[in-house]
Design a protein around this motif. Structure first.
Motif: not given
Length: 411
Positions: A357-363, A400-411
């Protein structure tokens, strides 16, 4: 061989050309060896057209008769698809909700499914037929046609999958899966390979329009694996399942939902006495108005300020009820605001991570966005902000929650 229930929405069957395309898709699945039950909506816009016809007769159509007229939309599409399949050499049969006997309660226009007789469908599947069923409709114990409310075809599909113990219920729509947020707001939004029922339920209730809330509730209750797929593009879609992957790679947040359809009401200077919340919200509930978020603040002069949100369509009605309540209980004033929006972060990963929550409020603070109300649950944090900051807030939180980053590929 798998038993699959496939549901196609209004845009998927919006024209003869598209119904032919659906028939091709169904044929390919049948040739792959799957048993298929196909649930259809009415053609896109048809239900609205039928309602408009009724309202040309009367401003307030009798609910029973309205169900009779709007249920005809699905009858058209199921018959057309059955014809298109038979033209392709695929044995098929169409059924209305009444013919299957999807038994519902008698709450016209918003009925709930009580029971499904699956014998007829199973017999047809055993005989090698594709069964095409009208979504959105059923029949009550008195033989009256009922409808399940807007988006009810999703619920029909999931309910049939549960009754038949299907291997999967596939919801075909105009998007290729569930995204971390609306790609129209955040172009970097990613399609999720998998999401839990809990997360999807929160996303649906908070404004994500991909699936109807009741269908997700139904799927979760009966543990029916749901998959969201694009009607006319190939791809794996998004699987909605009960499983929570216990992994260090589990993201904290799965997605960001938002809702522009909110309005805020405040009653100030309310005598701070026991039962005051009921005195305020009781009349609102009695008027069949749903309340979302609630905040109460006690002032130094033994009065309280009480704020809550409702759907924007209910604002005028709620305001009038609240003004009447204010006079009755001696409150100082009533005010309202229709230019607000709700933004929510959702994720089962919150259970094992502190400080979300605090990370959300900070963003939000970094973008100078003021938070007016806060609501939390085990896997969700929602805030009310000014509507003009909505898209900025969603983009900021997505980053802020790194959802822009490419999805990790499962091994």
């Amino acid at each position: 061989m798998a038993l699959i229930v496939q549901k196609f929405g209004g845009t998927s069957v919006g024209s003869i050309e598209r119904i032919e395309q659906v028939a091709e898709k169904v044929k390919k699945h049948r040739e792959a060896g799957d048993d298929l039950v196909v649930v259809l909506s009415a053609m896109s816009g048809e239900t609205n057209r039928l309602i408009d016809l009724a309202k040309q007769i009367t401003d307030q159509p009798v609910p029973r008769e309205l169900d009779v007229i709007v249920s005809t939309g699905e009858q058209v599409t199921i018959a057309l698809l059955a014809m298109a399949l038979m033209k392709r050499g695929v044995p098929a049969v169409s059924y209305t909700g009444n013919q299957v006997r999807i038994l519902t309660d008698s709450a016209h226009n918003k009925a709930r499914i009580l029971q499904i007789d699956d014998q007829k469908i199973r017999a047809d599947l055993k005989a090698g037929r594709v069964v095409v069923v009208a979504g959105f409709q059923g029949v009550d114990e008195h033989g009256n046609i009922t409808t399940l409310g807007r988006g009810g075809s999703d619920t029909t599909g999931v309910a049939l999958a549960a009754a038949l113990k299907a291997d999967e219920c596939q919801i075909y729509t105009d998007v290729d899966g569930v995204y971390t947020t609306d790609p129209r707001v955040v172009p970097q939004a990613r399609r999720l390979e998998k999401i839990t029922f809990e997360e999807m339920l929160e996303m649906a209730s908070l404004g994500s329009k991909v699936l109807q809330i009741r269908s997700v509730e139904f799927a979760g209750k009966y543990n029916v694996p749901l998959r969201v797929l694009h009607s006319f593009k190939e791809g794996p879609g998004t699987l909605i399942t009960i499983d929570e992957e216990e992994s260090m790679e589990q993201p904290i947040i799965s997605g960001i939902a938002f809702n522009r359809d909110e309005a805020k009401l405040t009653i100030r200077g309310v005598p701070d006495t026991p039962g005051v919340a009921f005195k305020i919200l009781g009349p609102i509930s009695a008027s069949n108005i749903e309340v979302d978020m609630i905040v109460q603040n006690v002032s130094h002069d033994n009065t309280t300020d009480f704020t809550f949100t409702v759907h924007r369509n209910e604002y005028e009605k709620a305001y009038a009820v609240l003004e009447n309540t204010a006079r009755e209980i001696g409150a100082r004033e009533v005010s309202g605001d229709t230019k607000i929006a709700k933004v929510s972060i959702v994720g089962v990963g919150m259970r094992s991570h502190a400080g979300v929550a605090s990370r959300m409020f900070e963003a939000l603070a970094k973008e100078s966005i003021n938070i007016q109300m806060i609501s939390t649950s085990e896997i969700k944090v929602s805030v009310v902000i000014e509507e003009k900051y909505l898209e900025l807030a969603v983009r900021a939180l997505h980053t802020a929650f790194e959802l822009d980053a490419p999805a990790r590929q499962s091994e």
